[in-house]
Enzyme design. Structure first.
Site, PDB file in Angstrom:
ATOM      1  N   GLY A 212       0.928  -1.202  -0.045  1.00 28.45           N
ATOM      2  CA  GLY A 212      -0.049   0.611   0.192  1.00 28.45           C
ATOM      3  C   GLY A 212       1.116   1.468   0.278  1.00 28.45           C
TER       4      GLY A 212
ATOM      5  N   GLY B  19      -0.588   4.674  -1.144  1.00 31.06           N
ATOM      6  CA  GLY B  19      -1.932   5.603  -0.955  1.00 31.06           C
ATOM      7  C   GLY B  19      -1.034   7.108   0.893  1.00 31.06           C
ATOM      8  N   GLN B  20      -2.109   6.870   1.334  1.00 36.32           N
ATOM      9  CA  GLN B  20      -1.075   8.835   1.969  1.00 36.32           C
ATOM     10  C   GLN B  20      -0.489   8.805   2.803  1.00 36.32           C
ATOM     11  OE1 GLN B  20      -4.330   9.524   5.259  1.00 36.32           O
ATOM     12  NE2 GLN B  20      -3.750  11.658   5.336  1.00 36.32           N
TER      13      GLN B  20
ATOM     14  N   ASP C 114       2.223  -1.332  -4.136  1.00 39.29           N
ATOM     15  CA  ASP C 114       0.636  -1.168  -4.115  1.00 39.29           C
ATOM     16  C   ASP C 114       0.028  -2.054  -4.909  1.00 39.29           C
ATOM     17  OD1 ASP C 114      -1.558   0.495  -4.303  1.00 39.29           O
ATOM     18  OD2 ASP C 114      -0.224   1.725  -2.861  1.00 39.29           O
ATOM     19  N   ILE C 115      -1.077  -1.785  -5.469  1.00 37.65           N
ATOM     20  CA  ILE C 115      -2.026  -2.894  -6.237  1.00 37.65           C
ATOM     21  C   ILE C 115      -2.227  -1.636  -8.052  1.00 37.65           C
ATOM     22  CG2 ILE C 115      -4.520  -1.840  -6.418  1.00 37.65           C
ATOM     23  CD1 ILE C 115      -5.264  -4.681  -5.965  1.00 37.65           C
TER      24      ILE C 115
ATOM     25  N   TYR D 209     -15.275  -0.754   9.216  1.00 29.24           N
ATOM     26  CA  TYR D 209     -13.797  -0.078   8.645  1.00 29.24           C
ATOM     27  C   TYR D 209     -12.985  -0.984  10.179  1.00 29.24           C
ATOM     28  CZ  TYR D 209      -9.833   3.096   9.481  1.00 29.24           C
ATOM     29  OH  TYR D 209      -8.485   2.868   9.707  1.00 29.24           O
TER      30      TYR D 209
END
Ligand code: SER
Length: 319
Positions: free
Chosen positions: A9, A12-13, A35-36, A143
Protein backbone atom coordinates in the site's frame (compact mmCIF):
# COMPACT_ATOMS: atom_id res chain seq x y z
CA UNK A 1 18.76 -7.03 12.33
CA UNK A 2 19.28 -4.90 9.24
CA UNK A 3 15.74 -4.36 7.97
CA UNK A 4 14.87 -5.37 4.41
CA UNK A 5 11.51 -3.78 4.08
CA UNK A 6 8.35 -4.36 2.06
CA UNK A 7 5.67 -1.67 2.19
CA UNK A 8 2.25 -2.88 1.07
CA UNK A 9 0.00 0.00 0.00
CA UNK A 10 2.99 2.26 -0.69
CA UNK A 11 1.08 4.60 -3.01
CA UNK A 12 -1.54 5.55 -0.41
CA UNK A 13 -1.77 8.52 1.93
CA UNK A 14 0.49 7.24 4.73
CA UNK A 15 2.27 4.55 2.68
CA UNK A 16 3.80 7.03 0.25
CA UNK A 17 5.32 9.30 2.88
CA UNK A 18 6.42 6.29 4.93
CA UNK A 19 8.18 4.85 1.86
CA UNK A 20 10.11 8.07 1.28
CA UNK A 21 11.12 8.22 4.95
CA UNK A 22 12.21 4.56 5.15
CA UNK A 23 14.22 4.88 1.92
CA UNK A 24 15.94 7.88 3.46
CA UNK A 25 16.70 6.08 6.74
CA UNK A 26 17.68 2.63 5.48
CA UNK A 27 18.72 3.24 1.85
CA UNK A 28 16.92 2.72 -1.45
CA UNK A 29 18.06 -0.90 -1.84
CA UNK A 30 16.62 -1.88 1.55
CA UNK A 31 13.06 -0.75 0.80
CA UNK A 32 10.64 -2.34 -1.68
CA UNK A 33 7.46 -0.35 -2.27
CA UNK A 34 4.36 -2.16 -3.54
CA UNK A 35 0.78 -1.35 -4.42
CA UNK A 36 -2.07 -2.73 -6.48
CA UNK A 37 -1.52 -0.14 -9.23
CA UNK A 38 0.94 2.55 -10.32
CA UNK A 39 -1.07 5.37 -8.77
CA UNK A 40 1.80 7.37 -7.32
CA UNK A 41 4.54 7.79 -9.92
CA UNK A 42 6.89 9.53 -7.48
CA UNK A 43 6.96 6.34 -5.40
CA UNK A 44 7.04 4.00 -8.42
CA UNK A 45 9.97 5.85 -9.99
CA UNK A 46 12.04 6.60 -6.93
CA UNK A 47 13.18 3.09 -5.98
CA UNK A 48 12.31 -0.61 -5.97
CA UNK A 49 8.63 -1.10 -6.77
CA UNK A 50 6.38 -4.14 -7.32
CA UNK A 51 2.74 -4.43 -8.31
CA UNK A 52 1.19 -6.51 -5.53
CA UNK A 53 -2.34 -7.40 -4.49
CA UNK A 54 -2.33 -7.55 -0.69
CA UNK A 55 -4.99 -10.29 -0.85
CA UNK A 56 -2.87 -12.59 -3.04
CA UNK A 57 -0.91 -14.77 -0.62
CA UNK A 58 1.15 -16.52 -3.31
CA UNK A 59 2.39 -13.28 -4.92
CA UNK A 60 3.12 -11.81 -1.52
CA UNK A 61 5.25 -14.81 -0.59
CA UNK A 62 7.11 -14.72 -3.92
CA UNK A 63 7.90 -11.03 -3.44
CA UNK A 64 9.09 -11.58 0.13
CA UNK A 65 11.38 -14.42 -0.96
CA UNK A 66 12.64 -12.59 -4.05
CA UNK A 67 13.88 -9.59 -2.04
CA UNK A 68 14.67 -11.51 1.18
CA UNK A 69 12.26 -9.24 3.06
CA UNK A 70 12.34 -9.45 6.86
CA UNK A 71 10.08 -6.50 7.76
CA UNK A 72 6.61 -5.67 6.41
CA UNK A 73 4.59 -2.47 6.79
CA UNK A 74 1.01 -3.35 5.82
CA UNK A 75 -0.54 0.00 4.88
CA UNK A 76 -3.22 -1.22 2.42
CA UNK A 77 -6.75 -0.84 3.80
CA UNK A 78 -10.21 0.39 2.97
CA UNK A 79 -11.05 3.34 5.26
CA UNK A 80 -14.21 4.18 7.20
CA UNK A 81 -16.39 6.06 4.71
CA UNK A 82 -15.67 3.80 1.71
CA UNK A 83 -16.00 0.76 3.96
CA UNK A 84 -19.61 1.68 4.72
CA UNK A 85 -20.34 1.60 0.98
CA UNK A 86 -18.59 -1.72 0.38
CA UNK A 87 -18.75 -3.64 3.68
CA UNK A 88 -17.71 -7.06 2.38
CA UNK A 89 -14.90 -5.64 0.26
CA UNK A 90 -13.60 -3.73 3.28
CA UNK A 91 -13.76 -6.86 5.44
CA UNK A 92 -12.01 -8.98 2.80
CA UNK A 93 -9.22 -6.51 2.06
CA UNK A 94 -8.54 -5.48 5.64
CA UNK A 95 -8.63 -8.99 7.12
CA UNK A 96 -7.15 -11.14 4.32
CA UNK A 97 -4.11 -8.90 3.95
CA UNK A 98 -3.48 -8.97 7.70
CA UNK A 99 -3.80 -12.77 7.94
CA UNK A 100 -1.44 -13.24 4.98
CA UNK A 101 1.23 -11.11 6.61
CA UNK A 102 0.75 -12.56 10.12
CA UNK A 103 0.91 -16.10 8.71
CA UNK A 104 4.08 -15.34 6.73
CA UNK A 105 5.59 -14.08 10.00
CA UNK A 106 4.36 -17.15 11.90
CA UNK A 107 5.97 -19.38 9.25
CA UNK A 108 9.28 -17.53 9.67
CA UNK A 109 9.42 -15.77 6.28
CA UNK A 110 9.40 -12.35 7.95
CA UNK A 111 10.58 -11.20 11.37
CA UNK A 112 8.75 -7.96 12.06
CA UNK A 113 5.36 -6.49 11.10
CA UNK A 114 3.82 -3.03 11.32
CA UNK A 115 0.06 -2.91 10.96
CA UNK A 116 -1.89 0.30 11.58
CA UNK A 117 -4.97 0.38 13.73
CA UNK A 118 -7.20 3.44 14.16
CA UNK A 119 -9.36 5.51 16.50
CA UNK A 120 -12.19 3.74 14.61
CA UNK A 121 -11.77 0.77 16.99
CA UNK A 122 -13.79 2.84 19.46
CA UNK A 123 -17.56 3.23 19.25
CA UNK A 124 -20.57 5.08 20.63
CA UNK A 125 -20.28 3.42 24.07
CA UNK A 126 -16.60 4.39 24.51
CA UNK A 127 -15.82 7.31 26.87
CA UNK A 128 -15.27 10.21 24.43
CA UNK A 129 -12.86 12.47 26.26
CA UNK A 130 -9.31 11.33 26.89
CA UNK A 131 -10.28 7.85 25.77
CA UNK A 132 -8.05 5.44 27.70
CA UNK A 133 -5.93 2.65 26.21
CA UNK A 134 -8.14 0.02 27.83
CA UNK A 135 -11.85 0.79 27.67
CA UNK A 136 -15.18 -0.23 26.12
CA UNK A 137 -14.71 -0.91 22.40
CA UNK A 138 -17.84 -1.45 20.35
CA UNK A 139 -17.02 -0.05 16.89
CA UNK A 140 -20.03 0.66 14.70
CA UNK A 141 -18.31 0.87 11.29
CA UNK A 142 -17.05 -2.02 9.17
CA UNK A 143 -13.64 -0.37 9.12
CA UNK A 144 -13.64 -0.10 12.92
CA UNK A 145 -14.70 -3.74 13.25
CA UNK A 146 -11.82 -4.87 11.00
CA UNK A 147 -9.37 -2.80 13.04
CA UNK A 148 -10.61 -4.09 16.38
CA UNK A 149 -10.61 -7.70 15.22
CA UNK A 150 -7.19 -7.11 13.67
CA UNK A 151 -5.85 -5.88 17.00
CA UNK A 152 -7.09 -9.05 18.71
CA UNK A 153 -5.37 -11.19 16.07
CA UNK A 154 -2.10 -9.24 16.32
CA UNK A 155 -2.01 -9.82 20.07
CA UNK A 156 -2.94 -13.48 19.56
CA UNK A 157 -0.13 -14.04 17.02
CA UNK A 158 2.33 -12.38 19.40
CA UNK A 159 1.23 -14.47 22.38
CA UNK A 160 0.84 -17.81 20.60
CA UNK A 161 3.46 -17.66 17.84
CA UNK A 162 5.85 -14.97 19.06
CA UNK A 163 5.21 -12.81 15.98
CA UNK A 164 6.83 -9.39 16.47
CA UNK A 165 3.89 -7.27 15.35
CA UNK A 166 3.56 -3.62 16.37
CA UNK A 167 0.62 -1.29 15.94
CA UNK A 168 -0.72 2.18 16.70
CA UNK A 169 -4.23 3.61 16.58
CA UNK A 170 -3.79 6.47 14.13
CA UNK A 171 -6.07 9.49 14.49
CA UNK A 172 -7.01 11.52 11.38
CA UNK A 173 -3.82 12.24 9.42
CA UNK A 174 -3.18 15.57 7.71
CA UNK A 175 -0.70 15.94 4.87
CA UNK A 176 0.00 18.28 1.97
CA UNK A 177 1.76 15.65 -0.11
CA UNK A 178 -0.89 12.99 -0.66
CA UNK A 179 -4.65 13.02 -0.44
CA UNK A 180 -6.45 10.72 1.96
CA UNK A 181 -8.87 8.23 0.43
CA UNK A 182 -12.32 7.53 1.77
CA UNK A 183 -12.01 8.45 5.44
CA UNK A 184 -14.19 10.44 7.81
CA UNK A 185 -11.33 12.69 8.87
CA UNK A 186 -10.55 13.65 5.24
CA UNK A 187 -12.25 17.04 5.69
CA UNK A 188 -9.22 18.23 7.66
CA UNK A 189 -7.12 17.89 4.48
CA UNK A 190 -9.74 18.97 1.91
CA UNK A 191 -10.39 22.18 3.82
CA UNK A 192 -6.85 23.49 3.15
CA UNK A 193 -7.03 22.65 -0.56
CA UNK A 194 -10.39 24.41 -0.91
CA UNK A 195 -9.29 27.38 1.22
CA UNK A 196 -6.60 28.10 -1.36
CA UNK A 197 -8.52 27.21 -4.52
CA UNK A 198 -12.01 28.57 -3.70
CA UNK A 199 -11.72 30.60 -0.49
CA UNK A 200 -14.65 28.55 0.79
CA UNK A 201 -15.23 25.04 2.11
CA UNK A 202 -18.45 23.13 2.62
CA UNK A 203 -17.78 20.72 5.45
CA UNK A 204 -19.44 17.29 5.63
CA UNK A 205 -19.27 17.38 9.46
CA UNK A 206 -20.92 19.88 11.81
CA UNK A 207 -18.90 22.79 13.17
CA UNK A 208 -18.51 21.34 16.68
CA UNK A 209 -17.47 17.81 15.69
CA UNK A 210 -14.25 17.31 17.61
CA UNK A 211 -11.91 14.53 16.46
CA UNK A 212 -8.34 13.49 17.26
CA UNK A 213 -5.93 14.53 14.48
CA UNK A 214 -2.21 14.48 13.68
CA UNK A 215 0.18 16.00 11.15
CA UNK A 216 1.74 13.44 8.80
CA UNK A 217 5.30 14.11 9.99
CA UNK A 218 4.25 13.16 13.52
CA UNK A 219 2.45 10.03 12.27
CA UNK A 220 5.54 8.91 10.33
CA UNK A 221 7.77 9.60 13.33
CA UNK A 222 5.49 7.45 15.53
CA UNK A 223 5.60 4.64 12.97
CA UNK A 224 9.39 4.71 12.70
CA UNK A 225 9.80 5.06 16.49
CA UNK A 226 7.61 2.10 17.41
CA UNK A 227 9.37 -0.10 14.85
CA UNK A 228 12.84 0.95 16.05
CA UNK A 229 12.01 0.57 19.75
CA UNK A 230 13.63 -2.36 21.57
CA UNK A 231 11.34 -5.40 21.72
CA UNK A 232 11.03 -5.27 25.51
CA UNK A 233 9.64 -1.71 25.44
CA UNK A 234 6.66 -2.77 23.32
CA UNK A 235 4.40 -3.92 26.10
CA UNK A 236 1.12 -3.66 24.19
CA UNK A 237 0.75 -6.03 21.26
CA UNK A 238 -2.77 -5.10 20.21
CA UNK A 239 -2.29 -1.41 19.31
CA UNK A 240 -1.20 1.73 21.15
CA UNK A 241 -3.41 4.78 21.59
CA UNK A 242 -1.66 7.67 19.84
CA UNK A 243 -2.55 11.34 20.06
CA UNK A 244 -1.36 14.76 19.02
CA UNK A 245 -4.20 17.30 18.97
CA UNK A 246 -7.99 17.44 18.76
CA UNK A 247 -10.02 20.08 16.99
CA UNK A 248 -13.39 20.86 15.40
CA UNK A 249 -14.04 22.10 11.83
CA UNK A 250 -14.79 25.54 13.32
CA UNK A 251 -11.36 25.62 14.97
CA UNK A 252 -9.57 24.68 11.72
CA UNK A 253 -11.52 27.38 9.92
CA UNK A 254 -10.44 29.93 12.55
CA UNK A 255 -6.85 28.82 12.24
CA UNK A 256 -7.03 29.22 8.42
CA UNK A 257 -8.63 32.67 8.79
CA UNK A 258 -5.57 33.88 10.70
CA UNK A 259 -3.72 33.54 7.39
CA UNK A 260 -6.52 33.88 4.82
CA UNK A 261 -8.89 36.40 6.33
CA UNK A 262 -11.53 36.04 3.57
CA UNK A 263 -11.92 32.29 4.03
CA UNK A 264 -15.49 31.11 4.72
CA UNK A 265 -16.95 27.77 5.76
CA UNK A 266 -20.44 26.25 5.62
CA UNK A 267 -21.71 22.97 6.99
CA UNK A 268 -23.67 20.21 5.25
CA UNK A 269 -23.28 17.06 7.33
CA UNK A 270 -23.74 13.76 5.47
CA UNK A 271 -23.53 10.06 6.41
CA UNK A 272 -20.01 10.60 7.75
CA UNK A 273 -21.43 12.61 10.67
CA UNK A 274 -22.70 9.40 12.31
CA UNK A 275 -19.27 7.83 11.96
CA UNK A 276 -17.55 10.88 13.47
CA UNK A 277 -20.09 10.99 16.31
CA UNK A 278 -19.22 7.41 17.23
CA UNK A 279 -15.50 8.19 17.64
CA UNK A 280 -13.59 9.76 20.57
CA UNK A 281 -12.99 13.50 20.80
CA UNK A 282 -9.58 13.07 22.38
CA UNK A 283 -7.23 10.22 23.21
CA UNK A 284 -5.09 9.38 26.24
CA UNK A 285 -1.82 8.07 24.83
CA UNK A 286 0.15 7.82 28.06
CA UNK A 287 1.30 4.25 27.40
CA UNK A 288 2.91 5.17 24.06
CA UNK A 289 4.59 8.18 25.69
CA UNK A 290 5.86 6.04 28.58
CA UNK A 291 6.77 2.79 26.83
CA UNK A 292 8.59 4.07 23.72
CA UNK A 293 8.92 7.81 24.36
CA UNK A 294 6.31 8.99 21.87
CA UNK A 295 5.89 12.76 21.61
CA UNK A 296 4.28 14.93 18.97
CA UNK A 297 5.46 18.22 17.56
CA UNK A 298 2.73 19.89 15.49
CA UNK A 299 -0.25 21.78 16.96
CA UNK A 300 -3.14 23.20 14.91
CA UNK A 301 -1.56 26.53 13.90
CA UNK A 302 1.71 24.79 12.99
CA UNK A 303 -0.26 22.33 10.82
CA UNK A 304 -2.18 25.19 9.16
CA UNK A 305 1.06 26.96 8.44
CA UNK A 306 2.69 23.86 6.90
CA UNK A 307 -0.41 23.03 4.88
CA UNK A 308 -1.02 26.48 3.42
CA UNK A 309 2.65 27.22 2.72
CA UNK A 310 3.33 23.90 1.01
CA UNK A 311 0.08 23.73 -0.96
CA UNK A 312 0.65 27.27 -2.20
CA UNK A 313 4.20 26.36 -3.27
CA UNK A 314 2.86 23.34 -5.17
CA UNK A 315 0.28 25.47 -6.99
CA UNK A 316 2.97 27.96 -8.01
CA UNK A 317 5.24 25.15 -9.28
CA UNK A 318 2.41 23.65 -11.34
CA UNK A 319 1.29 26.95 -12.87
N1 SER B 1 -8.72 8.50 9.06
C1 SER B 1 -9.46 7.29 9.20
C2 SER B 1 -10.83 7.42 8.65
O1 SER B 1 -11.36 8.52 8.69
C3 SER B 1 -9.53 6.90 10.65
O2 SER B 1 -8.51 6.01 10.93
O3 SER B 1 -11.38 6.47 8.22
Amino acid sequence: MNPKILIIGACGQIGSELTTKLRHIYGDNQVVASDISYNNLDIVNSGLFEILDAQDYASLKICIEKYEINTVYLMAAMLSATGEKYPMKAWDLNMNSLFHVLNLAKEGFIKKVFWPSSIAVFGPTTPKVNTPQYTVMEPSTVYGITKQVGERWCEYYFNKYNVDVRSIRYPGIISHKTLPGGGTTDYAVDIYHKALSDGHYECFLTEETELPMMFMDDAIKATVDIMQAPTESIKIRSAYNLAAISFTPREVAESIKKQLSDFTISYAPDFRQDIADSWPKSIDDNEARKHWNWSHEFDLDAITNEMLTNLEKKTLQNS
